[in-house]
Design an enzyme around this catalytic site. Structure first.
Site, short mmCIF file in Angstrom:
data_model
loop_
_atom_site.label_atom_id
_atom_site.label_comp_id
_atom_site.label_asym_id
_atom_site.label_seq_id
_atom_site.Cartn_x
_atom_site.Cartn_y
_atom_site.Cartn_z
N LYS A 1 1.02 -1.27 0.08
CA LYS A 1 0.09 0.10 -0.02
C LYS A 1 0.94 1.35 -0.08
O LYS A 1 0.70 2.10 0.80
CB LYS A 1 -1.16 -0.03 1.20
CG LYS A 1 -2.01 -1.08 1.24
CD LYS A 1 -2.91 -0.91 2.07
CE LYS A 1 -3.87 -2.26 1.94
NZ LYS A 1 -3.17 -3.61 2.61
O1 LIG Z 1 -9.30 -3.22 1.33
C1 LIG Z 1 -8.49 -4.02 2.04
C2 LIG Z 1 -7.09 -4.22 1.57
C3 LIG Z 1 -6.22 -4.84 2.08
N1 LIG Z 1 -6.53 -5.71 3.01
C4 LIG Z 1 -5.53 -6.31 3.50
O2 LIG Z 1 -5.77 -7.92 3.28
C5 LIG Z 1 -5.49 -9.04 4.21
C6 LIG Z 1 -6.92 -9.16 4.87
O3 LIG Z 1 -6.68 -10.11 5.83
P1 LIG Z 1 -7.63 -11.33 6.36
O4 LIG Z 1 -7.31 -12.01 7.57
O5 LIG Z 1 -8.16 -12.31 5.41
O6 LIG Z 1 -8.87 -10.26 6.69
C7 LIG Z 1 -4.89 -7.94 5.46
O7 LIG Z 1 -3.51 -8.13 5.21
C8 LIG Z 1 -5.13 -6.49 5.13
O8 LIG Z 1 -4.23 -5.62 5.45
C9 LIG Z 1 -7.65 -5.82 3.47
O9 LIG Z 1 -8.21 -6.39 4.35
N2 LIG Z 1 -8.74 -4.75 2.93
#
Ligand SMILES: O=c1ccn([C@@H]2O[C@H](COP(=O)(O)O)[C@@H](O)[C@H]2O)c(=O)[nH]1
Length: 304
Positions: free
Chosen positions: A105
């Site tokens: 990001k």
């Molecule tokens: O909109 C967004 C962008 C990035 N993320 C990232 O994805 C994973 C989600 O993790 P989970 O454990 O599947 O919830 C995490 O690294 C976030 O920083 C997001 O969730 N939403």
């Protein structure tokens, strides 16, 4: 094949999957067997445990995913040691034939974005195949990433409509013409992506669209037919497979669905004894959960 859109589509067809597993290693949830012989209180020990854990995850999910998505924050905690674990993880994932999407990001003034683009889309030790980009600084913040991706056959995923509960505070703001901010950015990304559409109809400019916002996804998909969507929010954040249809194109392609905690810590659902599970038990639980997620997503996109 040197075009990320084509590589994602071809790999997705070959492995019959749209799943991406996020590598967000949190030492609190890593079982004892993985931490044996290391002192996780030191940066070196933490990095060793993280890399050992990631190897188990990658081995367990490799057949079910097109890519892995390391979340940079979990490595940066440990400074140089954490970055070393990230480097090792990227090398290992590639040795297993997986694409690597760095969830960094990033986005800054032009020259700094150009440096970030070299770090994540160049040839250096933490470069992967794709990177997430924060567009808040405007076009001179995201263009260096897009230009680097175009030149290298790699990909960017620009944050458009993120999965978190407060994403609407800024992203849904209505502009003078009544359009929401994320739709304005979608139109701009569509124009930029048109420069790099590959043989399978997708460009190197992708968009992050949260799995928790299916209605918004339908509008964004209509506005951005050539963008691959990176869809976080499935699983631990409450996004369901049933809600994913609008993220895909008519062929059931064009989106990669990311899950981190729901898969990498699947063994925690086995009960309170999870810290003392064996490596085989951990690996089985992770692999089974990845297979389940892959099939649930396939059923919805018509690849069942
Ligand atoms: O909109 C967004 C962008 C990035 N993320 C990232 O994805 C994973 C989600 O993790 P989970 O454990 O599947 O919830 C995490 O690294 C976030 O920083 C997001 O969730 N939403």
């Amino acid at each position: 094949m040197n075009h990320i859109g084509d590589r994602l589509i071809v790999e997705g067809r070959r492995k019959r999957t749209a799943l991406v597993v996020g590598l967000d290693p949190d030492l609190r949830y890593i079982p004892d067997v993985v931490r044996q012989g290391v002192d996780p209180e030191t940066g070196e020990g933490a990095a060793e445990a993280i890399y050992a854990f990631n190897r188990i995850v990658i081995d367990a999910v490799a057949e079910h995913v097109v890519a892995v998505k390391p979340q940079l924050a979990y490595y940066e905690i440990y400074g140089a040691d954490g970055i070393a674990a990230l480097e090792q993880t990227i090398r290992y994932a590639r040795s297993k034939g997986l694409l690597v999407l760095n969830d960094a990001k990033r986005g800054d003034i032009g020259p700094t974005s150009a440096a970030y683009a070299r770090a994540f889309l160049g040839e250096g030790p933490i470069a992967g195949d794709m990177v997430t980009v924060n567009p808040f600084l405007g076009s001179d913040g995201y263009m260096p990433f897009i230009e680097a991706a175009e030149a290298a056959g790699k990909g960017v995923f620009v944050l458009l409509k993120t999965s978190n509960p407060s994403s609407g505070e800024l992203q849904d703001l209505k502009l003078g013409d009544g359009d929401k901010l994320y739709m304005k950015l979608a139109a701009e990304l569509g124009r930029l992506g048109a420069r790099s559409v590959g043989a399978h109809g997708y460009s190197c400019v992708g968009a992050v669209v949260g799995g928790t916002y299916p209605e918004e996804a339908a509008a964004i998909r209509a506005a951005l037919p050539s963008a691959i969507f990176l869809v976080p929010g499935y699983g631990a954040q409450g996004g369901t497979a049933e809600a994913l249809r609008p993220f895909f194109d008519a062929r059931g392609e064009g989106a990669i669905i990311s899950s981190s905690r729901g898969i990498i810590y699947a063994y925690r659902n086995l009960g309170e004894q999870w810290p003392s599970l064996s490596e085989a038990e951990i690996s089985l639980a992770i692999g089974e959960e990845a297979a389940r997620a892959k099939e649930a997503i396939n059923a919805v996109r018509g690849a069942g």
